[in-house]
Scaffold this motif. Structure first.
Motif, PDB file in Angstrom:
ATOM      1  N   PRO B  63     109.031 111.200 -34.819  1.00 19.55           N
ATOM      2  CA  PRO B  63     110.029 110.548 -33.957  1.00 19.55           C
ATOM      3  C   PRO B  63     111.373 111.287 -33.983  1.00 19.55           C
ATOM      4  N   ASP B  64     112.173 111.078 -32.951  1.00 20.29           N
ATOM      5  CA  ASP B  64     113.487 111.737 -32.856  1.00 20.29           C
ATOM      6  C   ASP B  64     114.337 111.508 -34.102  1.00 20.29           C
ATOM      7  N   THR B  65     114.357 110.257 -34.565  1.00 21.20           N
ATOM      8  CA  THR B  65     115.196 109.921 -35.723  1.00 21.20           C
ATOM      9  C   THR B  65     114.782 110.735 -36.938  1.00 21.20           C
ATOM     10  N   ALA B  66     113.494 110.963 -37.077  1.00 18.34           N
ATOM     11  CA  ALA B  66     113.031 111.754 -38.218  1.00 18.34           C
ATOM     12  C   ALA B  66     113.489 113.200 -38.071  1.00 18.34           C
ATOM     13  N   TRP B  67     113.470 113.727 -36.843  1.00 24.48           N
ATOM     14  CA  TRP B  67     113.923 115.112 -36.643  1.00 24.48           C
ATOM     15  C   TRP B  67     115.357 115.285 -37.110  1.00 24.48           C
ATOM     16  N   ARG B  68     116.199 114.301 -36.816  1.00 22.76           N
ATOM     17  CA  ARG B  68     117.605 114.416 -37.217  1.00 22.76           C
ATOM     18  C   ARG B  68     117.730 114.536 -38.736  1.00 22.76           C
ATOM     19  N   GLU B  69     116.831 113.865 -39.458  1.00 22.76           N
ATOM     20  CA  GLU B  69     116.880 113.934 -40.923  1.00 22.76           C
ATOM     21  C   GLU B  69     116.280 115.251 -41.413  1.00 22.76           C
ATOM     22  N   ILE B  70     115.135 115.611 -40.825  1.00 23.51           N
ATOM     23  CA  ILE B  70     114.408 116.810 -41.233  1.00 23.51           C
ATOM     24  C   ILE B  70     115.276 118.068 -41.113  1.00 23.51           C
ATOM     25  N   LEU B  71     116.039 118.153 -40.036  1.00 24.27           N
ATOM     26  CA  LEU B  71     116.742 119.401 -39.734  1.00 24.27           C
ATOM     27  C   LEU B  71     118.125 119.516 -40.374  1.00 24.27           C
ATOM     28  N   GLN B  72     118.585 118.452 -41.047  1.00 32.27           N
ATOM     29  CA  GLN B  72     119.863 118.545 -41.773  1.00 32.27           C
ATOM     30  C   GLN B  72     119.585 118.850 -43.244  1.00 32.27           C
ATOM     31  N   TYR B  73     120.658 119.108 -44.000  1.00 29.11           N
ATOM     32  CA  TYR B  73     120.513 119.244 -45.449  1.00 29.11           C
ATOM     33  C   TYR B  73     119.923 117.942 -45.996  1.00 29.11           C
ATOM     34  N   GLY B  74     119.061 118.067 -46.982  1.00 24.81           N
ATOM     35  CA  GLY B  74     118.454 116.897 -47.601  1.00 24.81           C
ATOM     36  C   GLY B  74     118.929 116.741 -49.038  1.00 24.81           C
ATOM     37  N   SER B  75     118.328 115.803 -49.716  1.00 23.63           N
ATOM     38  CA  SER B  75     118.678 115.538 -51.113  1.00 23.63           C
ATOM     39  C   SER B  75     118.113 116.633 -52.012  1.00 23.63           C
ATOM     40  N   ASN B  76     118.886 117.041 -53.033  1.00 26.13           N
ATOM     41  CA  ASN B  76     118.364 118.041 -53.970  1.00 26.13           C
ATOM     42  C   ASN B  76     117.163 117.488 -54.739  1.00 26.13           C
ATOM     43  N   GLN B  77     117.040 116.183 -54.799  1.00 27.61           N
ATOM     44  CA  GLN B  77     115.925 115.586 -55.519  1.00 27.61           C
ATOM     45  C   GLN B  77     114.661 115.500 -54.640  1.00 27.61           C
ATOM     46  N   GLY B  78     114.846 115.678 -53.337  1.00 28.52           N
ATOM     47  CA  GLY B  78     113.692 115.659 -52.444  1.00 28.52           C
ATOM     48  C   GLY B  78     113.744 114.483 -51.490  1.00 28.52           C
ATOM     49  N   TYR B  79     113.059 114.617 -50.370  1.00 32.14           N
ATOM     50  CA  TYR B  79     112.982 113.605 -49.308  1.00 32.14           C
ATOM     51  C   TYR B  79     112.493 112.289 -49.912  1.00 32.14           C
ATOM     52  N   TRP B  80     113.283 111.216 -49.719  1.00 31.56           N
ATOM     53  CA  TRP B  80     112.959 109.960 -50.395  1.00 31.56           C
ATOM     54  C   TRP B  80     111.587 109.417 -50.026  1.00 31.56           C
ATOM     55  N   ARG B  81     111.178 109.551 -48.778  1.00 29.36           N
ATOM     56  CA  ARG B  81     109.867 109.039 -48.377  1.00 29.36           C
ATOM     57  C   ARG B  81     108.750 109.820 -49.065  1.00 29.36           C
ATOM     58  N   LEU B  82     108.992 111.100 -49.311  1.00 32.26           N
ATOM     59  CA  LEU B  82     107.969 111.877 -49.999  1.00 32.26           C
ATOM     60  C   LEU B  82     107.883 111.468 -51.464  1.00 32.26           C
ATOM     61  N   ARG B  83     109.027 111.224 -52.085  1.00 30.66           N
ATOM     62  CA  ARG B  83     108.997 110.794 -53.480  1.00 30.66           C
ATOM     63  C   ARG B  83     108.295 109.451 -53.624  1.00 30.66           C
ATOM     64  N   ASP B  84     108.546 108.584 -52.683  1.00 23.18           N
ATOM     65  CA  ASP B  84     107.841 107.288 -52.629  1.00 23.18           C
ATOM     66  C   ASP B  84     106.334 107.495 -52.559  1.00 23.18           C
ATOM     67  N   ALA B  85     105.938 108.324 -51.591  1.00 18.59           N
ATOM     68  CA  ALA B  85     104.505 108.540 -51.360  1.00 18.59           C
ATOM     69  C   ALA B  85     103.869 109.235 -52.562  1.00 18.59           C
TER      70      ALA B  85
END
Lengths: 406, 406
Positions: B63-85
Motif C-alpha cells: 500500500p501507499d502508506t507502506a511505501w512512505r515508510e519503506i523509502l525513508q530512514y528506518g529504525s536502527n533496531q529494524g522495521y517494527w512489523r518485521l521484529r513482531d513477525a
C-alpha cells in the motif's frame, strides 16, 4: 538477571545513545500522549516526492532471470549492473571511473564511512575534519580512536590557511595527517560550498603533505542556483580522493544505496572489509537502484527535489525573518537540506531542545557537529522533510522559545 | 600513481582476499573460456525453490502508506512489523522474546557477527570456537584480535569434556573465556547436531564459568529426520545466549535478512553499534520479509527446501558411494546444506582445489574452517545449490581426481 555490562569491550562501552536517540525518544513520548511534533531534525526525504510510482513500475517488470540473481548472494563489491549505471551517472559529475575496479556499492554512505575507518585508521592516526562537520562521520571514525585535527569551516568551507598552518606544525613535529574528511558541496551542517580554486588547492596540498581525501557528496546535486559544483574527485590525478555519494537525499534514504569511487587498490580493500561486515548488500534494492538509474528516474528526481527544496528553503527563511529574534543569525544555503543557526553565546541549544520538543518542534542541537561539545549555541534545521505548514508553525514555535531565551 | 598501501591500518592490512575469492576468480576465468564449472562451494539456495512468485505478489500489493515508510530512514533496531513477525516465528522454535526490546534486525547474520565482535571483543579476550567452525565467523572475530580457544567438534558437536578442561585450566591461570561461538544444529561445516542434554549442560557451564554463548542457527530448520532441534536459546534463563538466525538458507540469501534475539541490554548496545555502521537496514527487503512471515510463506519454504535438500543430499551420498575412493570418509548429515569429507593425511585439499576447478568442479577446502590452517585434508561439499545432474557429474569429477591423489 545479572547485568551484562562487564562483557562489553572498550569499543562496546563507547557506544552510547546519542542526542538524536534522546530526541527521538522524547518525540515518541509526545506521540504517545497524542501530541503533534514537527520534525526539523534528520535529512529525510520530502514524502510526496518519493518515487513510489516509478519503483512500483520497476518491480512489476522484474524478469524471472533477474529474480534468480537478486535473491541469491551477490558480489561483495555490489551488483555489476548497478556499478555500471553508477559510473555512467558519475560522468554527469565529471567523474570517470572503471565500474569493474573503481566502484563499490555500500549500504548507504554510513557503511562507506565505517569501512574507511576500519581500513585506514590506526589508534592515534591524525584525521582532519571540519569544525563543524557531519556528526555520523565523527561517530564512524571515533570507533578506531584517531586523533582529530579540527579545521574551522567558514563561508567558503574548510579554511585552507588554517589547514596549511596545522600541516606545517605537524611536519615540524615529525608527524603527518593521514586523511582529511570533507563535505565540500552544501556541507552538513553549515550549507557552505568550497569554491573550485580551493578544491584544486586542496588536491595540491594532499600531494605536498601526502594525505588522502574522503570527499562525501550526498547534497551536491541539490543546487538551488546554477549548476551543481564539480566534485574534487573530477580532478583527482593522484588517486588520493575516496569519493562517497548516495541515493539517500536524491532518491530514497530507505533503499540504503551508497557508493564509493576510488583507486582500485582502495576499492578492493574496502570490498574485502565489507565481506567481513555483511558479505554483500541487499539484492532487491540494488536492482531497483540500477533500473531507476537506467530509466532516467534519478535525474528527474534530482530536478524535482531541487525545486521542492528551494521552495521549502525560501519558506523557512521567510518564516525565520518573521518569527526569529534578531539576536539569532543564520545562513542562506544555496543548496542541500539544512539551515545553520547561530545563537548568542550562552544560549544552550542542547538543553533547550527538550523544551522545544515539549512545545511541538524538534531540531538537532549544533554541539553534535563539533568534536568539541562545548559549542552549544548552534542549531541545525532541516527543511526537506516537514510540510509547508509544518515549516511555518515549527519556526514560529521555535521563534517564541528563542525570544524567551536570548 | 603511487601505491596506497602505506595508508592502510593494521586491521586494513589484515584484510586479504580469501580462498573463496581465489576460487571465485578461477571460476570466472573458466566461464570466460566458456568452460562449465559445477559449484559445490557456497550455501546458496536451490534456484527453482526461490520464492519468486510469492515475493512478486507481496510487491504488487504494497500500500501507499507502506511505501512512505519503506523509502525513508528506518529504525536502527529494524522495521517494527518485521521484529513482531520474527518474534512470532521464533515461538515455533520455543523462543519467547519481546520484539520491542529483545530483537534486532541485521543485514544477514554476518552483520550480527560483526556487531558482536565490535561490542564484546577487546584484543586478547578469549573466545571459544569449535574446531572446525564457520569460517566467516572467524573472519568477523579476528578483526578485533581475540585469543581463540579451539574446542574439537565431534559427532555430537562441541566436545564439552574438552571445553570443561580448558575452562578449568584458564581458571587456574586466573583467566576466563568471555564468549563461546557455537552452531549447534547441522553445524557448518561438519553437519553435526549437539544433543539436548549437552545444550543444557552448556548453559550450566556458562553460568558456572560466567561466559556468553553466541548461538548461530541458520540451518536448524532444515531437518531431514524428525523435528528441528530446539535451540539453546529456548532454555536461556540467564540471558547469556545471543541467538542469531537468518532468512538466507530458508527464504533467500539476497534479501539480507538476519536477526538477533538477546537480552535488552545487549540488543540496545548492538543497535547503537549498528547506527555507526550503516544507520539502518534496507526498508524494502525488511517489508518483504515481514509479509512473507505473516503470509506463512516462510514456513512453507522451510518445508519445501527441506524436501528438496533431503533428495539432493541422498543423491550426493549415493554418487559418492559410487565414485569416491574408499580412502575418503564422509558424514551423513541429518539436516543442513553441507557434507564434510575427510581425506587421508597428506592429501592437500587446498592445493587440489585449483586442479578441481580446471576439471570443472569447485568445493571449499576444509582448512578454512580451522583456526589452525595446517589441517588440509578436509573438503566441504554443498548440495543445496547444484542441480541434480551437477551433483552427479561434480562428484564423478571429484572422485576421479581423488583417486589419482589418495
Amino acid at each position: 538477571m545479572v547485568g551484562k555490562d562487564r562483557f562489553f569491550s572498550d569499543l562496546g562501552r563507547s557506544y552510547k545513545p546519542g542526542i538524536i536517540t534522546e530526541i527521538v525518544l522524547a518525540a515518541f513520548e509526545m506521540a504517545k500522549k497524542g501530541k503533534k511534533l514537527i520534525s526539523l531534525t534528520g535529512g529525510s526525504y520530502d514524502p510526496p516526492s518519493l518515487p513510489v510510482a516509478e519503483i512500483r513500475e520497476v518491480l512489476q517488470e522484474v524478469p524471472d532471470t533477474a529474480w534468480r540473481e537478486i535473491l541469491q548472494y551477490g558480489s561483495n563489491q555490489g551488483y555489476w549492473r548497478l556499478r555500471d549505471a553508477l559510473s555512467k551517472f558519475m560522468k554527469g559529475s565529471e567523474i570517470t571511473v572503471d565500474p569493474e575496479r573503481e566502484v563499490l556499492v555500500t549500504t548507504g554512505s554510513q557503511q562507506a564511512l565505517d569501512l574507511i575507518s576500519r581500513v585506514f585508521i590506526n589508534e592515534g592516526d591524525i584525521i582532519g575534519v571540519g569544525s563543524p562537520t557531519y556528526l555520523a562521520a565523527l561517530s564512524a571514525f571515533k570507533q578506531f580512536s584517531p586523533r582529530f585535527l579540527t579545521i574551522p569551516v567558514g563561508d567558503e568551507g574548510l579554511n585552507l590557511g588554517a589547514l596549511e598552518e596545522e600541516l606545517e606544525r605537524l611536519r615540524r613535529e615529525g608527524k603527518g595527517m593521514k586523511m582529511l574528511y570533507v563535505v565540500p558541496s552544501f556541507q552538513n551542517p553549515t550549507g557552505v560550498v568550497m569554491p573550485q580554486p580551493n578544491r584544486r588547492r586542496l588536491l595540491e596540498m594532499a600531494e605536498e603533505h601526502d594525505f588522502l581525501i574522503v570527499e562525501d557528496n550526498p547534497y551536491g546535486y541539490i543546487a538551488f542556483e546554477g549548476e551543481p559544483p564539480t566534485p574534487i574527485k573530477a580532478f583527482d590525478e593522484g588517486g588520493r580522493v575516496i569519493y562517497l555519494s548516495t541515493f539517500s537525499k536524491i532518491v530514497s534514504p530507505g533503499l540504503r544505496i551508497g557508493w564509493v569511487a576510488a583507486e582500485e587498490e582502495i576499492v578492493k580493500k574496502l570490498a574485502i572489509a565489507k565481506s567481513a561486515v555483511d558479505l554483500c548488500s541487499d539484492g532487491l534494492s540494488q536492482y531497483v537502484a540500477s533500473e531507476l538509474l537506467s530509466r532516467g528516474v534519478v535525474e528527474r528526481q534530482v530536478r524535482k527535489v531541487t525545486d521542492v527544496y528551494r521552495e521549502k528553503r525560501d519558506l523557512m527563511l521567510e518564516s525565520m525573518e518573521v518569527y526569529f529574534p534578531k539576536e539569532a543569525e543564520w545562513n542562506r544555503p544555496r543548496g542541500g537540506l539544512f539551515l545553520w543557526v547561530r545563537l548568542p553565546e550562552g544560549v544552550d541549544a542542547s538543553e533547550m531542545v527538550f523544551e522545544a520538543v515539549e512545545r511541538g518542534v524538534a531540531y538537532i542541537p549544533g554541539s553534535n557537529f563539533f568534536t568539541d561539545p562545548s559549542k552549544t549555541n548552534y542549531m541545525r534545521l532541516n527543511y526537506s522533510f516537514p510540510s509547508k505548514e509544518g515549516i511555518v508553525e515549527g519556526i514560529k514555535i521555535l521563534g517564541d522559545l528563542l525570544k524567551e531565551r536570548v
